[in-house]
Design a protein around this motif. Sequence first.
Motif, PDB file in Angstrom:
ATOM      1  N   ASP A  39     -13.162 -22.339  20.260  1.00  0.00           N
ATOM      2  CA  ASP A  39     -12.461 -22.511  21.538  1.00  0.00           C
ATOM      3  C   ASP A  39     -12.159 -23.979  21.812  1.00  0.00           C
ATOM      4  OD1 ASP A  39     -11.828 -20.041  23.007  1.00  0.00           O
ATOM      5  OD2 ASP A  39     -13.951 -19.615  22.794  1.00  0.00           O
ATOM      6  N   LEU A  40     -13.076 -24.876  21.457  1.00  0.00           N
ATOM      7  CA  LEU A  40     -12.810 -26.300  21.649  1.00  0.00           C
ATOM      8  C   LEU A  40     -11.617 -26.753  20.807  1.00  0.00           C
ATOM      9  CD1 LEU A  40     -16.421 -27.820  21.712  1.00  0.00           C
ATOM     10  CD2 LEU A  40     -14.824 -27.645  23.629  1.00  0.00           C
ATOM     11  N   GLU A  41     -11.519 -26.236  19.590  1.00  0.00           N
ATOM     12  CA  GLU A  41     -10.375 -26.597  18.740  1.00  0.00           C
ATOM     13  C   GLU A  41      -9.075 -26.137  19.377  1.00  0.00           C
ATOM     14  OE1 GLU A  41      -7.183 -26.245  15.993  1.00  0.00           O
ATOM     15  OE2 GLU A  41      -8.267 -24.478  16.725  1.00  0.00           O
ATOM     16  N   ARG A  42      -9.089 -24.958  19.975  1.00  0.00           N
ATOM     17  CA  ARG A  42      -7.866 -24.447  20.617  1.00  0.00           C
ATOM     18  C   ARG A  42      -7.549 -25.232  21.888  1.00  0.00           C
ATOM     19  NH1 ARG A  42     -10.381 -19.447  18.712  1.00  0.00           N
ATOM     20  NH2 ARG A  42      -9.207 -18.743  16.890  1.00  0.00           N
ATOM     21  N   ILE A  43      -8.569 -25.681  22.605  1.00  0.00           N
ATOM     22  CA  ILE A  43      -8.319 -26.541  23.764  1.00  0.00           C
ATOM     23  C   ILE A  43      -7.649 -27.835  23.298  1.00  0.00           C
ATOM     24  CG2 ILE A  43      -9.404 -27.933  25.576  1.00  0.00           C
ATOM     25  CD1 ILE A  43     -11.534 -25.699  25.828  1.00  0.00           C
ATOM     26  N   GLY A  44      -8.112 -28.351  22.154  1.00  0.00           N
ATOM     27  CA  GLY A  44      -7.464 -29.531  21.582  1.00  0.00           C
ATOM     28  C   GLY A  44      -6.001 -29.280  21.266  1.00  0.00           C
ATOM     29  N   ASP A  45      -5.697 -28.105  20.735  1.00  0.00           N
ATOM     30  CA  ASP A  45      -4.301 -27.745  20.456  1.00  0.00           C
ATOM     31  C   ASP A  45      -3.472 -27.734  21.741  1.00  0.00           C
ATOM     32  OD1 ASP A  45      -4.817 -27.442  17.766  1.00  0.00           O
ATOM     33  OD2 ASP A  45      -4.955 -25.249  17.831  1.00  0.00           O
ATOM     34  N   GLU A  46      -4.038 -27.177  22.804  1.00  0.00           N
ATOM     35  CA  GLU A  46      -3.312 -27.113  24.080  1.00  0.00           C
ATOM     36  C   GLU A  46      -3.101 -28.524  24.649  1.00  0.00           C
ATOM     37  OE1 GLU A  46      -1.955 -24.449  24.804  1.00  0.00           O
ATOM     38  OE2 GLU A  46      -3.187 -22.806  24.045  1.00  0.00           O
ATOM     39  N   ALA A  47      -4.084 -29.395  24.493  1.00  0.00           N
ATOM     40  CA  ALA A  47      -3.926 -30.781  24.958  1.00  0.00           C
ATOM     41  C   ALA A  47      -2.785 -31.460  24.213  1.00  0.00           C
ATOM     42  CB  ALA A  47      -5.231 -31.555  24.765  1.00  0.00           C
ATOM     43  N   ARG A  48      -2.682 -31.190  22.918  1.00  0.00           N
ATOM     44  CA  ARG A  48      -1.586 -31.754  22.121  1.00  0.00           C
ATOM     45  C   ARG A  48      -0.238 -31.261  22.642  1.00  0.00           C
ATOM     46  NH1 ARG A  48      -2.101 -29.146  17.313  1.00  0.00           N
ATOM     47  NH2 ARG A  48      -0.332 -27.836  17.846  1.00  0.00           N
ATOM     48  N   ARG A  49      -0.172 -29.978  22.996  1.00  0.00           N
ATOM     49  CA  ARG A  49       1.095 -29.430  23.521  1.00  0.00           C
ATOM     50  C   ARG A  49       1.439 -30.056  24.869  1.00  0.00           C
ATOM     51  NH1 ARG A  49      -1.453 -24.457  21.692  1.00  0.00           N
ATOM     52  NH2 ARG A  49      -0.569 -23.880  19.674  1.00  0.00           N
ATOM     53  N   ILE A  50       0.424 -30.221  25.725  1.00  0.00           N
ATOM     54  CA  ILE A  50       0.667 -30.837  27.033  1.00  0.00           C
ATOM     55  C   ILE A  50       1.202 -32.251  26.862  1.00  0.00           C
ATOM     56  CG2 ILE A  50      -0.487 -31.690  29.129  1.00  0.00           C
ATOM     57  CD1 ILE A  50      -2.455 -29.263  28.746  1.00  0.00           C
ATOM     58  N   ALA A  51       0.631 -32.991  25.914  1.00  0.00           N
ATOM     59  CA  ALA A  51       1.044 -34.381  25.699  1.00  0.00           C
ATOM     60  C   ALA A  51       2.527 -34.482  25.350  1.00  0.00           C
ATOM     61  CB  ALA A  51       0.188 -35.015  24.605  1.00  0.00           C
ATOM     62  N   LYS A  52       3.083 -33.469  24.706  1.00  0.00           N
ATOM     63  CA  LYS A  52       4.499 -33.494  24.322  1.00  0.00           C
ATOM     64  C   LYS A  52       5.410 -33.665  25.530  1.00  0.00           C
ATOM     65  CE  LYS A  52       4.218 -30.662  20.105  1.00  0.00           C
ATOM     66  NZ  LYS A  52       4.599 -29.367  19.496  1.00  0.00           N
ATOM     67  N   VAL A  53       4.970 -33.173  26.687  1.00  0.00           N
ATOM     68  CA  VAL A  53       5.783 -33.273  27.907  1.00  0.00           C
ATOM     69  C   VAL A  53       6.046 -34.740  28.253  1.00  0.00           C
ATOM     70  CG1 VAL A  53       5.852 -32.733  30.377  1.00  0.00           C
ATOM     71  CG2 VAL A  53       4.970 -31.052  28.755  1.00  0.00           C
ATOM     72  N   ALA A  54       5.091 -35.615  27.920  1.00  0.00           N
ATOM     73  CA  ALA A  54       5.244 -37.037  28.241  1.00  0.00           C
ATOM     74  C   ALA A  54       6.376 -37.689  27.461  1.00  0.00           C
ATOM     75  CB  ALA A  54       3.934 -37.773  27.971  1.00  0.00           C
TER      76      ALA A  54
END
Length: 235
Positions: A97-112
């Motif tokens: 689950d932590l690895e998947r949270i990391g994936d979601e953080a990477r996706r969020i960062a793309k918005v920047a």
Amino acid sequence: MEHNINKHISGNFNQELENVRNHVLSMGGLVEQQLNSALDAVLNSDADLARKVQEGDIKVNAMEVSIDEECTRIIAKRQPAASDLRLVVAIAKTIADLERIGDEARRIAKVALDSFSNDQQDLLVNIDNMGRHVSKMLHDVLDAFARMDVNSAFAVHKEDAKVDREYEAITRQIMTYMMEDPRSIPKIMNLIWSVRSLERIGDRCQNISEYVIYFVKGKDIRHVSQEDIEKDLLS
């Protein structure tokens, strides 16, 4: 309530369990940093910070593989039973689950990497508020994991319902904005995906809280109502 795992005749086994648990917390700290950096990058339109988050995801992935290998070695070498086996299972599920949270953080960062107009800033602020809520959930569930504290884990479990309500409210706001300005749709769609990522992170934090309860209580509480959890496990 804290759960004591230091109860083995073999000091080496104690050390192995403690080491792998510490590695999970190190991974969790990195993932928490990734999420907060992603949120900062979006709010401040910081493309450099967003790229650092994307690069940092490689380290998160490597940590998951390394810890998973540790768990496999412990199972093969020690053949743990009862609470020891539950701990190894809880760790293996937590790092997934932590690895998947990391994936979601990477996706969020793309918005920047996009630029947003002044009248779109309200959307970004609301997403940031939801993001900080989710980030606190992650911090709290990692703390509950560190102490194997059932009550703290259950508090995080309940918090996910609030995140779901925030998700619905912000999604409605974004949809309204797109209907009023159809030209904004391609860019604003990225905001919808980021809000969806935050909602999923809330779900992952709830999962980790369930693993803590599973380890301490020996009960799988997936698909069990919160009322029943409170009545049967926390009374």
